[in-house]
Structures are given as C-alpha cells and as structure tokens.
Design a protein around this motif. Structure first.
Motif, PDB file in Angstrom:
ATOM      1  N   PHE A   1      -9.169   7.095  10.000  1.00 27.23           N
ATOM      2  CA  PHE A   1     -10.165   6.446   9.143  1.00 27.23           C
ATOM      3  C   PHE A   1     -10.730   7.464   8.165  1.00 27.23           C
ATOM      4  N   SER A   2     -10.678   7.141   6.878  1.00 27.37           N
ATOM      5  CA  SER A   2     -11.192   8.041   5.844  1.00 27.37           C
ATOM      6  C   SER A   2     -12.155   7.280   4.943  1.00 27.37           C
ATOM      7  N   LEU A   3     -13.433   7.549   5.093  1.00 28.20           N
ATOM      8  CA  LEU A   3     -14.451   6.902   4.277  1.00 28.20           C
ATOM      9  C   LEU A   3     -14.200   7.162   2.793  1.00 28.20           C
ATOM     10  N   GLU A   4     -13.905   8.390   2.430  1.00 29.57           N
ATOM     11  CA  GLU A   4     -13.709   8.755   1.035  1.00 29.57           C
ATOM     12  C   GLU A   4     -12.553   7.982   0.404  1.00 29.57           C
ATOM     13  N   THR A   5     -11.451   7.861   1.125  1.00 27.56           N
ATOM     14  CA  THR A   5     -10.288   7.134   0.617  1.00 27.56           C
ATOM     15  C   THR A   5     -10.614   5.664   0.406  1.00 27.56           C
ATOM     16  N   ILE A   6     -11.299   5.075   1.357  1.00 26.83           N
ATOM     17  CA  ILE A   6     -11.656   3.656   1.241  1.00 26.83           C
ATOM     18  C   ILE A   6     -12.597   3.421   0.067  1.00 26.83           C
ATOM     19  N   LEU A   7     -13.592   4.287  -0.097  1.00 26.10           N
ATOM     20  CA  LEU A   7     -14.527   4.123  -1.210  1.00 26.10           C
ATOM     21  C   LEU A   7     -13.821   4.292  -2.549  1.00 26.10           C
ATOM     22  N   ASP A   8     -12.875   5.205  -2.628  1.00 30.06           N
ATOM     23  CA  ASP A   8     -12.083   5.364  -3.853  1.00 30.06           C
ATOM     24  C   ASP A   8     -11.269   4.101  -4.136  1.00 30.06           C
ATOM     25  N   GLN A   9     -10.709   3.527  -3.090  1.00 31.93           N
ATOM     26  CA  GLN A   9      -9.851   2.354  -3.233  1.00 31.93           C
ATOM     27  C   GLN A   9     -10.636   1.104  -3.645  1.00 31.93           C
ATOM     28  N   TYR A  10     -11.876   0.990  -3.194  1.00 27.69           N
ATOM     29  CA  TYR A  10     -12.689  -0.197  -3.472  1.00 27.69           C
ATOM     30  C   TYR A  10     -13.923   0.165  -4.303  1.00 27.69           C
ATOM     31  N   SER A  11     -13.708   0.856  -5.387  1.00 30.98           N
ATOM     32  CA  SER A  11     -14.817   1.338  -6.219  1.00 30.98           C
ATOM     33  C   SER A  11     -15.569   0.224  -6.938  1.00 30.98           C
ATOM     34  N   ASP A  12     -15.022  -0.993  -6.956  1.00 25.53           N
ATOM     35  CA  ASP A  12     -15.692  -2.117  -7.609  1.00 25.53           C
ATOM     36  C   ASP A  12     -16.612  -2.891  -6.658  1.00 25.53           C
ATOM     37  N   THR A  13     -16.874  -2.329  -5.489  1.00 20.70           N
ATOM     38  CA  THR A  13     -17.724  -2.968  -4.485  1.00 20.70           C
ATOM     39  C   THR A  13     -19.150  -3.158  -5.000  1.00 20.70           C
ATOM     40  N   GLU A  14     -19.691  -4.356  -4.748  1.00 21.84           N
ATOM     41  CA  GLU A  14     -21.066  -4.663  -5.140  1.00 21.84           C
ATOM     42  C   GLU A  14     -22.007  -4.710  -3.933  1.00 21.84           C
ATOM     43  N   ILE A  15     -21.454  -5.102  -2.786  1.00 19.00           N
ATOM     44  CA  ILE A  15     -22.223  -5.165  -1.544  1.00 19.00           C
ATOM     45  C   ILE A  15     -21.463  -4.369  -0.488  1.00 19.00           C
ATOM     46  N   LEU A  16     -22.166  -3.471   0.166  1.00 16.32           N
ATOM     47  CA  LEU A  16     -21.554  -2.650   1.205  1.00 16.32           C
ATOM     48  C   LEU A  16     -22.233  -2.959   2.531  1.00 16.32           C
ATOM     49  N   ILE A  17     -21.446  -3.388   3.495  1.00 19.13           N
ATOM     50  CA  ILE A  17     -21.944  -3.621   4.852  1.00 19.13           C
ATOM     51  C   ILE A  17     -21.307  -2.543   5.715  1.00 19.13           C
ATOM     52  N   THR A  18     -22.145  -1.779   6.398  1.00 22.17           N
ATOM     53  CA  THR A  18     -21.603  -0.612   7.088  1.00 22.17           C
ATOM     54  C   THR A  18     -22.414  -0.235   8.322  1.00 22.17           C
ATOM     55  N   THR A  19     -21.750   0.447   9.195  1.00 22.25           N
ATOM     56  CA  THR A  19     -22.407   1.073  10.327  1.00 22.25           C
ATOM     57  C   THR A  19     -22.691   2.525   9.937  1.00 22.25           C
ATOM     58  N   PHE A  20     -23.098   3.329  10.873  1.00 18.33           N
ATOM     59  CA  PHE A  20     -23.470   4.722  10.610  1.00 18.33           C
ATOM     60  C   PHE A  20     -22.302   5.490  10.001  1.00 18.33           C
ATOM     61  N   MET A  21     -22.442   5.838   8.715  1.00 21.35           N
ATOM     62  CA  MET A  21     -21.436   6.636   8.003  1.00 21.35           C
ATOM     63  C   MET A  21     -22.157   7.528   7.005  1.00 21.35           C
ATOM     64  N   ASN A  22     -21.488   8.535   6.530  1.00 25.28           N
ATOM     65  CA  ASN A  22     -22.078   9.487   5.612  1.00 25.28           C
ATOM     66  C   ASN A  22     -22.179   8.890   4.204  1.00 25.28           C
ATOM     67  N   LEU A  23     -23.289   8.257   3.906  1.00 23.79           N
ATOM     68  CA  LEU A  23     -23.494   7.663   2.591  1.00 23.79           C
ATOM     69  C   LEU A  23     -24.413   8.557   1.766  1.00 23.79           C
ATOM     70  N   ASP A  24     -23.876   9.726   1.437  1.00 26.56           N
ATOM     71  CA  ASP A  24     -24.615  10.682   0.611  1.00 26.56           C
ATOM     72  C   ASP A  24     -24.258  10.451  -0.861  1.00 26.56           C
ATOM     73  N   VAL A  25     -24.792  11.288  -1.731  1.00 23.19           N
ATOM     74  CA  VAL A  25     -24.582  11.141  -3.171  1.00 23.19           C
ATOM     75  C   VAL A  25     -23.098  11.118  -3.518  1.00 23.19           C
ATOM     76  N   SER A  26     -22.330  12.019  -2.930  1.00 29.03           N
ATOM     77  CA  SER A  26     -20.907  12.105  -3.278  1.00 29.03           C
ATOM     78  C   SER A  26     -20.153  10.827  -2.930  1.00 29.03           C
ATOM     79  N   ASN A  27     -20.517  10.184  -1.837  1.00 27.08           N
ATOM     80  CA  ASN A  27     -19.844   8.940  -1.458  1.00 27.08           C
ATOM     81  C   ASN A  27     -20.411   7.729  -2.203  1.00 27.08           C
ATOM     82  N   LEU A  28     -21.722   7.660  -2.334  1.00 29.54           N
ATOM     83  CA  LEU A  28     -22.318   6.518  -3.027  1.00 29.54           C
ATOM     84  C   LEU A  28     -21.931   6.486  -4.504  1.00 29.54           C
ATOM     85  N   SER A  29     -21.762   7.645  -5.109  1.00 29.75           N
ATOM     86  CA  SER A  29     -21.409   7.683  -6.528  1.00 29.75           C
ATOM     87  C   SER A  29     -20.008   7.131  -6.795  1.00 29.75           C
TER      88      SER A  29
END
Length: 127
Positions: free
Chosen positions: A37-65
């Motif tokens: 599981f790679s959070l960074e890869t998934i976020l790159d793949q779905y960069s057009d996301t408008e709503i994010l439903i998530t459990t405990f994950m590293n949602l810092d500036v680098s990932n949220l941006s």
C-alpha cells in the motif's frame, strides 16, 4: 453535480456498497492492508479527488497538496491530528471526524485484552 470521492483504507476492509445510495458520489475504493500500500502513489493517481474518506494516514502538506480539488476530508477516526489542519484551513478544506465511532468497540477490546492477560491465553496458546 457528481463529486469524486476517494475512500482510503489500509486496515480491515469496509463493505464497498455502503455509498451505493448516494447518486451524487463517484467513489473510488483503495482498500489494501498489505505492505505494498502506497499512499503517495494513490494520491498521485487520483489527484482529481474532491472528497477524501480515510483512516489514520499521513495527511501532511506534501500529501494533501497532491489533491488540489479537495473540498472535504472525512476521517473514519475520532482523532484528526494526522491531518494538517493549517493546510486545510488555508485551502478551505473542511475536516470532519466520526465522534463516538468506536467507543463501545474500544471498551470491549480493552476488556478482552485484560481477560486474555489475566487468563494467560497467549501463553497457553503457544504451548
């Protein structure tokens, strides 16, 4: 208007039909509890996301941006400290949690762990 929703979960899978009755959501499910599981890869793949439903994950500036269209984060936890609140405020991203989500379950698990320790279940299971 249909919103693009990304459901991230690297823990026990949730049933993938729970949002079927919402006709205005296009939900993409990313549920994987393996080490791949790679959070960074998934976020790159779905960069057009408008709503994010998530459990405990590293949602810092680098990932949220990586999600420039993000409007809402729904944490399936009571805690939200893993989400960069300052970034969210600056970018008008609403952050919601799920209060009282696991209250009874946490208490039940704590009691089960106490009984397991008191009765030395792990010790006996190893024999």
């Amino acid at each position: 208007m249909i919103k693009k929703c990304l459901f991230l979960n690297n823990r026990e899978p949730d049933p993938e039909d729970i949002f079927n009755h919402f006709s205005n959501l296009n939900v993409v499910w990313c549920q994987d509890c393996s080490v791949s599981f790679s959070l960074e890869t998934i976020l790159d793949q779905y960069s057009d996301t408008e709503i994010l439903i998530t459990t405990f994950m590293n949602l810092d500036v680098s990932n949220l941006s990586k999600l420039p269209k993000l409007e809402l984060i729904l944490a399936t936890t009571t805690e939200t400290s893993y989400i960069d609140q300052e970034y969210c405020e600056k970018h008008s991203i609403k952050v919601l949690n799920t209060p009282k989500y696991t209250g009874a379950s946490v208490a039940e698990h704590a009691v089960a762990l106490m009984l397991t320790a008191a009765k030395r279940i792990v010790d006996f299971n190893a024999q």
